[in-house]
Design an enzyme around this catalytic site. Structure first.
Site, PDB file in Angstrom:
ATOM      1  N   ILE A 116       0.816  -1.217   0.000  1.00  0.00           N
ATOM      2  CA  ILE A 116       0.000   0.000   0.000  1.00  0.00           C
ATOM      3  C   ILE A 116       0.853   1.273   0.000  1.00  0.00           C
ATOM      4  CG2 ILE A 116      -2.020  -1.093   1.064  1.00  0.00           C
ATOM      5  CD1 ILE A 116      -1.140   0.265   3.742  1.00  0.00           C
ATOM      6  N   SER A 117       2.136   1.136  -0.208  1.00  0.00           N
ATOM      7  CA  SER A 117       3.043   2.293  -0.152  1.00  0.00           C
ATOM      8  C   SER A 117       3.129   2.996  -1.506  1.00  0.00           C
ATOM      9  CB  SER A 117       4.444   1.843   0.259  1.00  0.00           C
ATOM     10  OG  SER A 117       5.394   2.846  -0.032  1.00  0.00           O
ATOM     11  N   PRO A 118       2.916   4.316  -1.537  1.00  0.00           N
ATOM     12  CA  PRO A 118       3.098   5.022  -2.804  1.00  0.00           C
ATOM     13  C   PRO A 118       4.534   4.972  -3.287  1.00  0.00           C
ATOM     14  CG  PRO A 118       2.860   6.596  -1.004  1.00  0.00           C
ATOM     15  CD  PRO A 118       2.561   5.243  -0.438  1.00  0.00           C
TER      16      PRO A 118
END
Length: 197
Positions: free
Chosen positions: A11-13
């Site tokens: 879920i990390s940009p």
């Protein structure tokens, strides 16, 4: 043969912005790479980080500016406030763990596909259909999304413990077998130079 442990959060940009560059750097140097998805919120709690939603408003605002700025710099599309974020990262993380164990596909492409599904395509990467499509696109059997849940959960938890013990505090984070550490998608070039000696 040199080795990289790549600690990541689906879920990390910034893992989205890393794309397939970690795999490309590893291949360039004849290096093996282990993808180690972990619970980023759990990592923050263990290492003094603050989840984005709990940060001061000025930090939250600047984070969005940096997401847009980084996307422009890299020439990729991004939704700075994706429809399905935050979402449960565990199912997609288990899929990465299962795919890596099964082999036969491209794990780097799978990680890139999952993060892009969240940050570019406005899809919920906690949903089976999205995960299966990403698995298939990266050359894996989509049924991997339905298997290995217990072993996936155990590896996911172990990755968090190993990360804390290795001095990891964010994602993406790269640890080489000689103990060098690199935090952030903007440090992949530094990782490349390190591996080049």
């Amino acid at each position: 043969m040199p080795h990289i442990d790549y600690y990541l959060a689906t879920i990390s940009p910034n893992c989205y912005f890393a794309g397939t560059r970690p795999a490309e750097v590893a291949a360039k140097h004849g290096c093996t790479i282990t993808y180690r998805p972990l619970d980023i919120m759990g990592l923050f709690a263990r290492t003094g980080g603050t989840p984005p939603g709990q940060r001061h408003p000025s930090r939250q605002e600047y984070r969005l500016i940096e997401i847009e700025r980084t996307a422009e710099l890299l020439g990729v599309s991004v939704n700075a406030k994706p429809a399905f974020w935050p979402t449960n990262p565990a199912p997609s993380s288990y899929a990465v763990i299962a795919a890596q164990a099964a082999g036969g596909g491209d794990v780097g492409a799978l990680v890139a596909g999952l993060t892009a599904a969240c940050w570019r395509d406005e899809k919920n990467i906690a949903e089976d259909e999205v995960i299966k499509a990403c698995l298939e696109s990266a050359g894996f059997d989509p049924s991997l999304a339905d298997s290995g849940l217990l072993s996936g959960a155990e590896a996911y938890e172990a990755n968090l413990e190993d990360a804390v013990n290795a001095g990891v505090f964010g994602a993406p984070f790269f640890v080489t077998d000689d103990g060098a550490r690199f935090w952030g998608q903007d440090r992949i070039d530094a990782l490349d130079r390190h591996l080049a000696g």
